[in-house]
Design a protein around this motif. Structure first.
Motif, PDB file in Angstrom:
ATOM      1  N   ALA A  17       0.913  -1.229  -0.100  1.00  0.00           N
ATOM      2  CA  ALA A  17      -0.024  -0.104   0.049  1.00  0.00           C
ATOM      3  C   ALA A  17       0.736   1.235  -0.048  1.00  0.00           C
ATOM      4  CB  ALA A  17      -0.855  -0.048   1.151  1.00  0.00           C
ATOM      5  N   TYR A  18       0.379   2.137  -0.691  1.00  0.00           N
ATOM      6  CA  TYR A  18       1.329   3.594  -0.807  1.00  0.00           C
ATOM      7  C   TYR A  18       0.223   4.953  -0.452  1.00  0.00           C
ATOM      8  CZ  TYR A  18       4.432   0.817  -4.100  1.00  0.00           C
ATOM      9  OH  TYR A  18       5.101   0.017  -4.508  1.00  0.00           O
ATOM     10  N   ARG A  19       0.932   5.493   0.472  1.00  0.00           N
ATOM     11  CA  ARG A  19       0.058   6.714   0.776  1.00  0.00           C
ATOM     12  C   ARG A  19       0.032   7.802  -0.341  1.00  0.00           C
ATOM     13  NH1 ARG A  19       2.208   7.614   7.229  1.00  0.00           N
ATOM     14  NH2 ARG A  19       1.247   5.850   7.979  1.00  0.00           N
ATOM     15  N   PRO A  20      -0.978   8.759  -0.415  1.00  0.00           N
ATOM     16  CA  PRO A  20      -0.941   9.752  -1.353  1.00  0.00           C
ATOM     17  C   PRO A  20       0.371  10.517  -1.245  1.00  0.00           C
ATOM     18  CG  PRO A  20      -3.190   9.550  -0.189  1.00  0.00           C
ATOM     19  CD  PRO A  20      -2.306   8.581   0.614  1.00  0.00           C
ATOM     20  N   THR A  22       3.155   9.352  -2.435  1.00  0.00           N
ATOM     21  CA  THR A  22       4.216   8.380  -1.912  1.00  0.00           C
ATOM     22  C   THR A  22       4.960   8.275  -3.482  1.00  0.00           C
ATOM     23  OG1 THR A  22       3.488   7.428  -0.228  1.00  0.00           O
ATOM     24  CG2 THR A  22       5.464   6.267  -1.505  1.00  0.00           C
ATOM     25  N   GLY A  40      -6.972   2.507  -6.368  1.00  0.00           N
ATOM     26  CA  GLY A  40      -6.171   3.766  -6.449  1.00  0.00           C
ATOM     27  C   GLY A  40      -6.035   4.235  -7.692  1.00  0.00           C
ATOM     28  N   VAL A  84      -3.878   9.206  -4.331  1.00  0.00           N
ATOM     29  CA  VAL A  84      -4.563   8.629  -3.442  1.00  0.00           C
ATOM     30  C   VAL A  84      -4.047   7.396  -2.787  1.00  0.00           C
ATOM     31  CG1 VAL A  84      -6.838   9.783  -4.547  1.00  0.00           C
ATOM     32  CG2 VAL A  84      -6.010   7.175  -4.953  1.00  0.00           C
ATOM     33  N   ARG A  85      -4.623   6.881  -1.748  1.00  0.00           N
ATOM     34  CA  ARG A  85      -4.148   5.619  -1.290  1.00  0.00           C
ATOM     35  C   ARG A  85      -4.330   4.674  -2.285  1.00  0.00           C
ATOM     36  NH1 ARG A  85      -5.005   0.940   1.282  1.00  0.00           N
ATOM     37  NH2 ARG A  85      -3.725   0.186   3.026  1.00  0.00           N
ATOM     38  N   THR A  86      -3.128   4.164  -2.686  1.00  0.00           N
ATOM     39  CA  THR A  86      -3.087   2.997  -3.683  1.00  0.00           C
ATOM     40  C   THR A  86      -2.530   1.553  -3.277  1.00  0.00           C
ATOM     41  OG1 THR A  86      -2.668   4.839  -5.328  1.00  0.00           O
ATOM     42  CG2 THR A  86      -1.916   2.684  -6.178  1.00  0.00           C
ATOM     43  N   GLU A  87      -3.060   0.656  -3.686  1.00  0.00           N
ATOM     44  CA  GLU A  87      -2.517  -0.801  -3.488  1.00  0.00           C
ATOM     45  C   GLU A  87      -2.095  -1.284  -4.739  1.00  0.00           C
ATOM     46  OE1 GLU A  87      -4.602  -4.696  -2.721  1.00  0.00           O
ATOM     47  OE2 GLU A  87      -4.583  -3.641  -0.553  1.00  0.00           O
TER      48      GLU A  87
END
Length: 212
Positions: A17-20, A22, A40, A84-87
């Protein structure tokens, strides 16, 4: 890509998972992995010779990122940043190429996708030369509404946190010029804007404005 091939790619990597904001891939790096986005949105951008940033594309669920450098062995050609939050599923380059070797149908799908992106890149370059700024803004907003839009009472809301400088990077223009184009679209009743939000109120007219 059929279910078995897609499952094989998913099993070749691990979820992350990556935070907005990142950075998921950095331009110029040696490729070590390929990303398969599950949820995301992410932007694909390059730095120009003038020191500005140009967003080449937006990627979302189902898109594979970083496959070109994994295949040809070159360095990363662009930077990928989570909007955005991306997986995503992180697939090591060796496992990725091995999977494509064992599954020719999946390999053909990847090659077709690369070809499509090259055609999109050619279209983008033509638009930068032949289209007005207003047309380019309309084209980008039309694409965003189609890919990341959600129907609301007033029209179609683009559910992406895109401030004006990010939109400017998408159309290859200055923030000031992009703001003027948005203002004209607002006054024409085509869009409504708020901080980090755009609502397309007339999709047909917006598409017509963007036609070159």
């Amino acid at each position: 890509m059929d279910h078995e091939d897609a499952t094989a790619l998913l099993r070749a990597g691990t979820r992350r998972a990556y935070r907005p904001g990142t950075v998921m891939i950095t331009e110029g790096d040696i490729p070590e992995f390929v990303l398969l986005i599950r949820t995301g949105r992410a932007s694909v951008s390059v730095n120009t010779v003038h020191g500005t940033r140009l967003i080449l594309a937006l990627r979302g669920p189902g898109d594979i990122i970083g496959e070109l450098s994994a295949i040809d062995g070159g360095t990363r050609s662009a930077t990928v940043t989570a909007l955005v939050r991306t997986e995503a599923v992180v697939i090591p380059v060796g496992r990725f190429t091995e999977t494509l070797t064992r599954r020719p149908a999946a390999n053909r799908v990847i090659m077709r996708a690369l070809g499509g992106r090259l055609r999109d890149s050619d279209s983008q370059r033509r638009a930068l030369v032949s289209a007005t700024l207003l047309q380019r803004v309309a084209q980008v907003l039309t694409e965003l509404a189609d890919r990341a839009g959600r129907v609301c009472d007033d029209g179609v809301r683009i559910d992406l946190p895109l401030p004006q400088h990010e939109l400017a990077a998408l159309v290859g223009a200055t923030r000031e010029g992009t703001a003027k184009a948005l203002g004209l679209l607002r006054r024409s009743g085509v869009v409504r804007t708020a901080p980090r939000r755009v609502i397309v109120t007339d999709q047909d007219l917006l598409k017509a404005i963007g036609t070159v």
